[in-house]
Design an enzyme around this catalytic site. Sequence first.
Site, PDB file in Angstrom:
ATOM      1  CE1 TYR A  66      -2.859   3.248   0.855  1.00 30.64           C
ATOM      2  CE2 TYR A  66      -1.428   3.424   2.783  1.00 30.64           C
ATOM      3  CZ  TYR A  66      -2.364   3.983   1.929  1.00 30.64           C
ATOM      4  OH  TYR A  66      -2.785   5.263   2.123  1.00 30.64           O
ATOM      5  N   PRO A  73       0.764  15.073   1.786  1.00 25.92           N
ATOM      6  CG  PRO A  73      -1.204  15.436   0.569  1.00 25.92           C
ATOM      7  CD  PRO A  73       0.236  15.872   0.675  1.00 25.92           C
ATOM      8  CB  SER A 110      -3.850  12.681   4.292  1.00 29.17           C
ATOM      9  OG  SER A 110      -4.851  11.921   3.646  1.00 29.17           O
ATOM     10  CE1 TYR A 146      -7.346  12.390  -2.931  1.00 28.49           C
ATOM     11  CE2 TYR A 146      -7.062  11.300  -0.820  1.00 28.49           C
ATOM     12  CZ  TYR A 146      -6.611  11.569  -2.096  1.00 28.49           C
ATOM     13  OH  TYR A 146      -5.447  11.008  -2.523  1.00 28.49           O
ATOM     14  CB  THR A 200      -5.753  15.478  -4.010  1.00 25.70           C
ATOM     15  OG1 THR A 200      -4.883  15.913  -2.965  1.00 25.70           O
ATOM     16  CG2 THR A 200      -5.039  14.444  -4.865  1.00 25.70           C
ATOM     17  CE  LYS A 227      -0.339  15.821  -3.255  1.00 25.00           C
ATOM     18  NZ  LYS A 227      -0.829  14.500  -3.620  1.00 25.00           N
ATOM     19  CG  HIS A 263      -1.703  10.511  -6.007  1.00 24.70           C
ATOM     20  ND1 HIS A 263      -2.767  11.344  -5.827  1.00 24.70           N
ATOM     21  CD2 HIS A 263      -1.662   9.735  -4.894  1.00 24.70           C
ATOM     22  CE1 HIS A 263      -3.360  11.080  -4.676  1.00 24.70           C
ATOM     23  NE2 HIS A 263      -2.694  10.110  -4.080  1.00 24.70           N
ATOM     24  CG  ASP A 299       4.084  15.230  -5.222  1.00 25.97           C
ATOM     25  OD1 ASP A 299       3.844  14.679  -6.308  1.00 25.97           O
ATOM     26  OD2 ASP A 299       3.210  15.410  -4.357  1.00 25.97           O
ATOM     27  N   GLY A 308       8.622  11.079  -6.679  1.00 27.77           N
ATOM     28  CA  GLY A 308       9.920  10.461  -6.940  1.00 27.77           C
ATOM     29  C   GLY A 308      11.099  11.108  -6.241  1.00 27.77           C
ATOM     30  NE  ARG A 368      11.440   7.190  -3.451  1.00 29.91           N
ATOM     31  CZ  ARG A 368      10.288   7.801  -3.766  1.00 29.91           C
ATOM     32  NH1 ARG A 368      10.143   9.120  -3.580  1.00 29.91           N
ATOM     33  NH2 ARG A 368       9.279   7.111  -4.241  1.00 29.91           N
ATOM     34  N   GLY A 399       6.589  12.374  -0.250  1.00 34.45           N
ATOM     35  CA  GLY A 399       5.571  11.452   0.241  1.00 34.45           C
ATOM     36  C   GLY A 399       6.207  10.222   0.861  1.00 34.45           C
TER      37      GLY A 399
HETATM   38  C1  LIG Z   1       0.973   5.774   1.231  1.00 31.93           C
HETATM   39  C2  LIG Z   1       0.594   7.033   0.504  1.00 31.93           C
HETATM   40  C3  LIG Z   1      -0.601   7.654   0.780  1.00 31.93           C
HETATM   41  C4  LIG Z   1      -0.968   8.816   0.104  1.00 31.93           C
HETATM   42  N1  LIG Z   1      -2.136   9.445   0.452  1.00 31.93           N
HETATM   43  C5  LIG Z   1      -2.449  10.614  -0.142  1.00 31.93           C
HETATM   44  C6  LIG Z   1      -3.574  11.358   0.291  1.00 31.93           C
HETATM   45  O1  LIG Z   1      -4.282  10.953   1.212  1.00 31.93           O
HETATM   46  N2  LIG Z   1      -3.852  12.513  -0.349  1.00 31.93           N
HETATM   47  C7  LIG Z   1      -3.066  12.991  -1.379  1.00 31.93           C
HETATM   48  O2  LIG Z   1      -3.347  14.050  -1.927  1.00 31.93           O
HETATM   49  N3  LIG Z   1      -1.978  12.327  -1.779  1.00 31.93           N
HETATM   50  C8  LIG Z   1      -1.634  11.163  -1.188  1.00 31.93           C
HETATM   51  N4  LIG Z   1      -0.508  10.514  -1.576  1.00 31.93           N
HETATM   52  C9  LIG Z   1       0.360  11.101  -2.614  1.00 31.93           C
HETATM   53  C10 LIG Z   1       1.379  12.044  -1.981  1.00 31.93           C
HETATM   54  O3  LIG Z   1       0.766  13.195  -1.458  1.00 31.93           O
HETATM   55  C11 LIG Z   1       2.424  12.501  -3.023  1.00 31.93           C
HETATM   56  O4  LIG Z   1       1.797  13.098  -4.123  1.00 31.93           O
HETATM   57  C12 LIG Z   1       3.310  11.358  -3.508  1.00 31.93           C
HETATM   58  O5  LIG Z   1       3.565  10.442  -2.467  1.00 31.93           O
HETATM   59  C13 LIG Z   1       4.618  11.926  -4.046  1.00 31.93           C
HETATM   60  O6  LIG Z   1       5.463  10.939  -4.525  1.00 31.93           O
HETATM   61  P1  LIG Z   1       6.628  10.264  -3.659  1.00 31.93           P
HETATM   62  O7  LIG Z   1       5.962   9.284  -2.760  1.00 31.93           O
HETATM   63  O8  LIG Z   1       7.452   9.601  -4.683  1.00 31.93           O
HETATM   64  O9  LIG Z   1       7.329  11.365  -2.898  1.00 31.93           O
HETATM   65  C14 LIG Z   1      -0.121   9.350  -0.910  1.00 31.93           C
HETATM   66  C15 LIG Z   1       1.099   8.721  -1.177  1.00 31.93           C
HETATM   67  C16 LIG Z   1       1.464   7.589  -0.494  1.00 31.93           C
HETATM   68  C17 LIG Z   1       2.809   6.966  -0.790  1.00 31.93           C
END
Ligand SMILES: Cc1cc2nc3c(=O)[nH]c(=O)nc-3n(C[C@H](O)[C@H](O)[C@H](O)COP(=O)(O)O)c2cc1C
Length: 382
Positions: free
Chosen positions: A28, A81, A110, A132, A158, A257, A281, A312, A314, A316, A335
Site C-alpha cells: 500500500y 499528505p 491528509s 478529498y 487533490t 494538487k 501522485h 512531487d 519520486g 529520494r 511522500g
Molecule cells: C501511502 C501514501 C498515501 C498517500 N495518500 C495521499 C492522500 O491521502 N492525499 C493525497 O493528496 N496524496 C496522497 N498521496 C500522494 C502524496 O501526497 C504525493 O503526491 C506522492 O507520495 C509523491 O510521490 P513520492 O511518494 O514519490 O514522494 C499518498 C502517497 C502515499 C505513498
Amino acid sequence: MAADLACWNVADLRERARRRLPNGIWEYAERGTEDECGMARNRAAFERVAFRPRVLRGVQSVDTSTEIFGKQSAFPLALAPTGAAGLLWYKGDLALARAAAAAGVPFTISSASTMDLEQIAAAGGRIWFQLYYWEDRSLSHAVVDRARDLGCEALFITLDMPVPPNREYIHRNGFGTPFRLNARNTLDVLMHPRWLAGVMGRYALDGGVPTQANLPDRLRAKVTKGAPPGALFKQDDLDWDAISVLRDRWPGKLILKGVLHPEDAERALALGADGVVVSNHGGRALDSSIATLDALPAVAAAVGGRMTILFDSGVRRGSDVVKALAFGADAVLAGRAPLYGLAAAGEAGVSRALELLRAETARTMAMLGARSVAEIDSRLLA
Ligand SMILES: Cc1cc2nc3c(=O)[nH]c(=O)nc-3n(C[C@H](O)[C@H](O)[C@H](O)COP(=O)(O)O)c2cc1C
C-alpha cells in the site's frame, strides 16, 4: 541524527521499512498502479538530468532556507499528505507532524488520516490540510471549516484521482477494504510480530483499529466494514465550479494538487488559486502519466512567478530537490521518503529522512556553487 539508526540514505530507510511491515501494508505504501511505468518514469526523469556546476564561489556557508507561501522553511521541502500513515506506525500522523515541526518544514494532513486534524495540529509547526471530496460534499466542507478554525495555512485539493486507481495487487495480497482475514494476510501479519505488537497491539489497547478520523462519528467505518453511504471519497463529478466554491469558502492559501498541464495551471491562477502541485501522485494514479519533472518546465513557463509551484513524485535525494528547483519549482513535497522513515523507526526515522534530505540538498548546492536557494536556476543544468 539518531546514532543508532544506521541508515545513510532514503534507500536504507526504505529497506528497513520493507522488512518491518507486513507485505500488504508495505505494498500500500510503496506501490504504484498497473505496470508501475509511472513510478519508473518519474525516477528515470531525475536520473536523466545532470548539472553543470560553477566553481570558486566560496560555499563555506550554504543557506538552504526559503520562503513557501510567505513564511520561512528550513529547506525547500514539505511533507506531502499521505493517508493511513497510522497503519505504518502507531499514531503515525502525529509522528510525521512532530518530525516536520522539529525540522522546520511544513506538514500536510491528509483527508484520509487516521487521527483527526485537531490531534495532529497539536504537534505545532506549520500545518497544511489536503482535501478529498466525500460523496456527501457537505462532509468535506465541514472538515474544511475545521481546518480553517485550527489555523491551517493552506488547503490542498487533490485532483489527480477522479476515479479510484487500479491497484491490482490488493486482490492478491488480501489487504483490500473492507478488510477480511484470510490465510494469506493472517500469515503475513503473524510473520511481522514487531509491527503487530507495536502498531496494532497498541491500537487494540487504546480502543481499537484506526478509522478514517476526519469523518463525523456516525460515519466512521472500521477497516473491517465497508464505508456507510456518503462516506466514500467521490471525485468524478468535480469541476472548476467546485473549486470556485472552495475559493470563496477558504480564506487561506488554496493549492491545486495534481496539475500537469500548463492550461490547467493557468486556469487555476485565473480562479484565484495560490499555487499548484505538479504531481502524478507518486505514480499511484494514472500509470501512463508524464513524469512530473518532464511536466514541470511547461507549467513553470505558464505561471511561474505568478503563483507558487510545488512539485512531487519520486523525490529520494537532495539532488532531486535541487533538480526540481532548477526546473522551476519553488519547493518540493516528499511522500514516501518520510513514510519509509516512519515505518522504520517512527518519529526518529522521519527526522532521519528529513535530515538526510536536507544535508544532501546543502551538499548538492555547495557542489554547484549555489549559496542560497535563489541561486538555483536552469543555468546549472547540463
Ligand atoms: C501511502 C501514501 C498515501 C498517500 N495518500 C495521499 C492522500 O491521502 N492525499 C493525497 O493528496 N496524496 C496522497 N498521496 C500522494 C502524496 O501526497 C504525493 O503526491 C506522492 O507520495 C509523491 O510521490 P513520492 O511518494 O514519490 O514522494 C499518498 C502517497 C502515499 C505513498
